[in-house]
Structure formats: C-alpha cells, structure tokens
Design a protein around this motif. Sequence first.
Motif, PDB file in Angstrom:
ATOM      1  N   LEU A 107      38.094 -43.964 -23.593  1.00  0.00           N
ATOM      2  CA  LEU A 107      38.174 -44.506 -21.807  1.00  0.00           C
ATOM      3  C   LEU A 107      36.512 -43.824 -21.644  1.00  0.00           C
ATOM      4  N   VAL A 108      36.505 -43.095 -22.426  1.00  0.00           N
ATOM      5  CA  VAL A 108      35.097 -42.532 -21.103  1.00  0.00           C
ATOM      6  C   VAL A 108      33.995 -43.715 -21.568  1.00  0.00           C
ATOM      7  N   LYS A 109      34.218 -44.695 -22.728  1.00  0.00           N
ATOM      8  CA  LYS A 109      33.162 -45.072 -23.544  1.00  0.00           C
ATOM      9  C   LYS A 109      32.757 -46.133 -22.573  1.00  0.00           C
ATOM     10  N   SER A 110      34.470 -46.715 -22.142  1.00  0.00           N
ATOM     11  CA  SER A 110      34.574 -47.439 -21.201  1.00  0.00           C
ATOM     12  C   SER A 110      34.663 -47.453 -19.955  1.00  0.00           C
ATOM     13  N   ILE A 111      34.341 -46.303 -19.948  1.00  0.00           N
ATOM     14  CA  ILE A 111      34.306 -45.919 -17.824  1.00  0.00           C
ATOM     15  C   ILE A 111      32.695 -46.164 -17.780  1.00  0.00           C
ATOM     16  N   ALA A 112      31.821 -45.171 -18.643  1.00  0.00           N
ATOM     17  CA  ALA A 112      30.710 -45.514 -19.112  1.00  0.00           C
ATOM     18  C   ALA A 112      29.762 -47.338 -18.671  1.00  0.00           C
ATOM     19  N   GLU A 113      30.633 -47.974 -19.508  1.00  0.00           N
ATOM     20  CA  GLU A 113      30.630 -49.396 -19.716  1.00  0.00           C
ATOM     21  C   GLU A 113      30.651 -50.186 -18.316  1.00  0.00           C
ATOM     22  N   ASN A 114      31.366 -49.381 -17.057  1.00  0.00           N
ATOM     23  CA  ASN A 114      31.757 -50.036 -16.113  1.00  0.00           C
ATOM     24  C   ASN A 114      31.526 -49.417 -15.049  1.00  0.00           C
ATOM     25  N   ARG A 115      30.484 -49.526 -14.464  1.00  0.00           N
ATOM     26  CA  ARG A 115      29.461 -48.202 -13.586  1.00  0.00           C
ATOM     27  C   ARG A 115      30.261 -48.785 -12.360  1.00  0.00           C
ATOM     28  N   HIS A 116      30.749 -49.769 -12.372  1.00  0.00           N
ATOM     29  CA  HIS A 116      31.450 -50.819 -10.382  1.00  0.00           C
ATOM     30  C   HIS A 116      32.277 -49.789 -10.704  1.00  0.00           C
ATOM     31  N   LEU A 117      33.062 -49.338 -11.189  1.00  0.00           N
ATOM     32  CA  LEU A 117      34.306 -48.322 -10.849  1.00  0.00           C
ATOM     33  C   LEU A 117      34.178 -47.131 -10.426  1.00  0.00           C
ATOM     34  N   HIS A 118      35.125 -46.476  -9.429  1.00  0.00           N
ATOM     35  CA  HIS A 118      35.343 -44.992  -9.417  1.00  0.00           C
ATOM     36  C   HIS A 118      36.460 -45.062 -10.403  1.00  0.00           C
ATOM     37  N   TYR A 119      36.168 -44.014 -11.298  1.00  0.00           N
ATOM     38  CA  TYR A 119      36.962 -43.529 -12.210  1.00  0.00           C
ATOM     39  C   TYR A 119      37.781 -41.596 -11.770  1.00  0.00           C
ATOM     40  N   GLU A 120      39.160 -41.997 -11.393  1.00  0.00           N
ATOM     41  CA  GLU A 120      39.452 -40.899 -11.169  1.00  0.00           C
ATOM     42  C   GLU A 120      40.009 -39.777 -11.718  1.00  0.00           C
ATOM     43  N   ARG A 121      41.059 -40.246 -12.462  1.00  0.00           N
ATOM     44  CA  ARG A 121      41.189 -39.056 -14.064  1.00  0.00           C
ATOM     45  C   ARG A 121      42.002 -39.907 -14.469  1.00  0.00           C
ATOM     46  N   PHE A 122      42.232 -39.068 -16.193  1.00  0.00           N
ATOM     47  CA  PHE A 122      43.502 -39.541 -16.842  1.00  0.00           C
ATOM     48  C   PHE A 122      44.572 -38.644 -17.265  1.00  0.00           C
ATOM     49  N   VAL A 123      45.360 -39.379 -16.722  1.00  0.00           N
ATOM     50  CA  VAL A 123      46.688 -38.692 -16.986  1.00  0.00           C
ATOM     51  C   VAL A 123      47.397 -39.125 -18.053  1.00  0.00           C
ATOM     52  N   VAL A 124      47.478 -37.628 -18.748  1.00  0.00           N
ATOM     53  CA  VAL A 124      48.360 -37.744 -19.810  1.00  0.00           C
ATOM     54  C   VAL A 124      49.799 -37.937 -19.273  1.00  0.00           C
ATOM     55  N   GLY A 125      50.258 -38.913 -20.477  1.00  0.00           N
ATOM     56  CA  GLY A 125      52.141 -39.170 -19.862  1.00  0.00           C
ATOM     57  C   GLY A 125      52.822 -40.304 -20.067  1.00  0.00           C
ATOM     58  N   VAL A 126      53.889 -40.465 -20.123  1.00  0.00           N
ATOM     59  CA  VAL A 126      55.018 -41.041 -19.384  1.00  0.00           C
ATOM     60  C   VAL A 126      54.612 -42.473 -19.157  1.00  0.00           C
ATOM     61  N   GLY A 127      55.159 -43.343 -18.410  1.00  0.00           N
ATOM     62  CA  GLY A 127      55.187 -44.195 -17.396  1.00  0.00           C
ATOM     63  C   GLY A 127      56.697 -44.667 -17.022  1.00  0.00           C
ATOM     64  N   GLU A 128      57.658 -43.629 -17.644  1.00  0.00           N
ATOM     65  CA  GLU A 128      58.846 -43.657 -17.799  1.00  0.00           C
ATOM     66  C   GLU A 128      59.339 -42.163 -16.193  1.00  0.00           C
ATOM     67  N   ASP A 129      57.873 -41.627 -16.043  1.00  0.00           N
ATOM     68  CA  ASP A 129      57.910 -40.429 -15.438  1.00  0.00           C
ATOM     69  C   ASP A 129      56.732 -39.862 -15.218  1.00  0.00           C
ATOM     70  N   MET A 130      56.258 -40.504 -13.520  1.00  0.00           N
ATOM     71  CA  MET A 130      54.900 -40.438 -13.381  1.00  0.00           C
ATOM     72  C   MET A 130      54.675 -39.876 -12.706  1.00  0.00           C
TER      73      MET A 130
END
Length: 290
Positions: A107-130
Amino acid sequence: MAFAIFVLQLVIYILLFPLYLLNFLGLWNRICKKWFPVFLSKFTVTYNQQMASKKRELFGNLQEFAGPSGTLSLLELGCGTGANFKFYPPECRVTCMDPNPNFEKYLVKSIAENRHLHYERFVVGVGEDMRQVADGSMDAVVCTLVLCSVKSQEQILREVRRVLRPGGAFYFMEHVAAEQSTWNYFWQQVLDPTWHLVFDGCSLTRESWKALEQAGFSKLRLQHLQAPLSWVLEIPGSFGIHILLQTHTVLPRPQHLAQNLAPPQHSSPSRGGTCPSTQWNLSTQAFTRP
Ligand SMILES: C[S@@+](CC[C@H](N)C(=O)[O-])C[C@H]1O[C@@H](n2cnc3c(N)ncnc32)[C@H](O)[C@@H]1O
C-alpha cells in the motif's frame, strides 16, 4: 456430473498433496498471508491493464459523491495492494481497510505512486466489523474482488450502509458463480476447494448478487459481464475457461438519479449469453438515501 467433479477434485488433491498437508498441519495459513500479497502485487499489474476500461467506467463518477467541501471521503474495503488508487479522483481522501497487515508495505508503494490522493490511514480489520470507522463518515465505499473471500457478505453490506453517509455510494466489482449447467460452472466447482485454499479464502462459486440485492440499498445498479481478460486456462482436448467469469459493477450514475432516489428496486439478474454485449443485463444501483 457430481461424480466427475469429485474425481477431478481428487486428482487435484493428490497433485497438491504437499499443500494440503501443510494446511492439515496448520502451517499454510501463515504462509498464505505472506504469499498472497506478493502474488497480488504481480497479478494486479496485468489485471489492471486488462480491466482498465471497466475500472474507468466504474469509478468515472466518483467525484459526484464528494461532500459540500468538494472533497471525497472514500473507504476502500479489502484494499489489498491499492490496485484501484489510480482510478480515484484528485484530492480524494482514502481510508484503507484489510485484515491482512502484510499488505501495508505494498500500500505504501501504491500511495507513493499516486500523489493525487490524500491517504488517511490503514485499518487492519475485517469488513464484517468496521467499528473503527464512524457512522455516516464516508461518501463512497469501494470493494473489488473482496466479497468472494469474506465470511458474511450480509454483515459486510450492513456495515457498508452504516459507514456511508446518506446519499453515499457503494462501488463493487466482483467475480461470481457462472450460470449453472455451463462448462464454466463445472470447472468452477472442480477448482473451488483448491482455489479457496491457495487464494486466501477466495471462492469461485459465490452468487454475490443475491446479497447485494437484499442489502437494502435505495438504488442498486448491477451488471453481469464477461470480464475482458485474455488469460484463458486451456483444458486439453476440450475447451478453455476464463477464470474471472462475471463481474458486477455500479454504472456511472444517470442524471435523473442526482435529484431523487427511488424506493428500493430488487431485480433478479438474468444471466447473459456468450457475447459480452448481451451480458450487460441489468439495471439497478447502490446508493443510500440522501
Ligand atoms: C483478491 S484480493 C483483492 C484486493 C483488492 N481489492 C484488489 O482489487 O486488488 C481480496 C482482498 O480482500 C481481503 N479480505 C478478505 N477477507 C476480508 C474481509 N472479511 N473483510 C475485508 N477484507 C477482506 C483480503 O485480505 C484481500 O486483500
């Protein structure tokens, strides 16, 4: 037919005996959690090239869901390596969620390649419990190739509706079960148990459109289509199968929906024929009420 499926599955079990042994010994899951991100980072390059037009079509109207400030808050559920980042509009604020922490480095690599975005945070978790994502805090939620792997599609879709603001949109693109009585469905059934093991819980035979239809979105637009992928698995002497058989997308929102969202519509997707143009069947969209 069931016997033929059983025999072919048995052959695959025997050929992949070491893998099943690792699984039996409880070792495979840890290996898979490390292996899968490496695989996906390579697979995504080709997949994104071949699906680029579909992804552009899918995400083309994202910016329309931006809040009054003009900024779009987006949650990418099951973000993997960040394969969709380049299709997001400039200044989009992206929150990522995935149960596998080993994706973070990609993800960090993709963020570096996509500077047009504001990256907020990476949450480790499942979609069943957000629970780490507040109610009504997102303009859009994106989920691609994820519903095939989750424990409860129903619970995930409930959570998606909770975190979306009124009038927000859920974008999805999923591979699903082929039409029954087709060769594609036959091979999906043959390969499914091993596929599930190798690809970290992914199933080839899920009928994800059913959960989407029942999720209670005020509008659902869903399409079945043959994915435009060139890689075909040739089965000697008979035929080939496209592993990614059908894909659901939310279409760009028609103008009339900008003003009003009709009461829930639930249509059963009729399944398409062999020509991609005849496989675009249906009809509804995924929005929460404004
Ligand atoms: C095939 S990958 C797709 C990754 C990415 N969305 C893409 O399109 O390239 C499936 C992803 O779903 C994640 N996943 C699996 N179960 C999940 C769950 N219950 N909730 C959220 N994500 C999940 C996996 O960790 C993996 O990153």
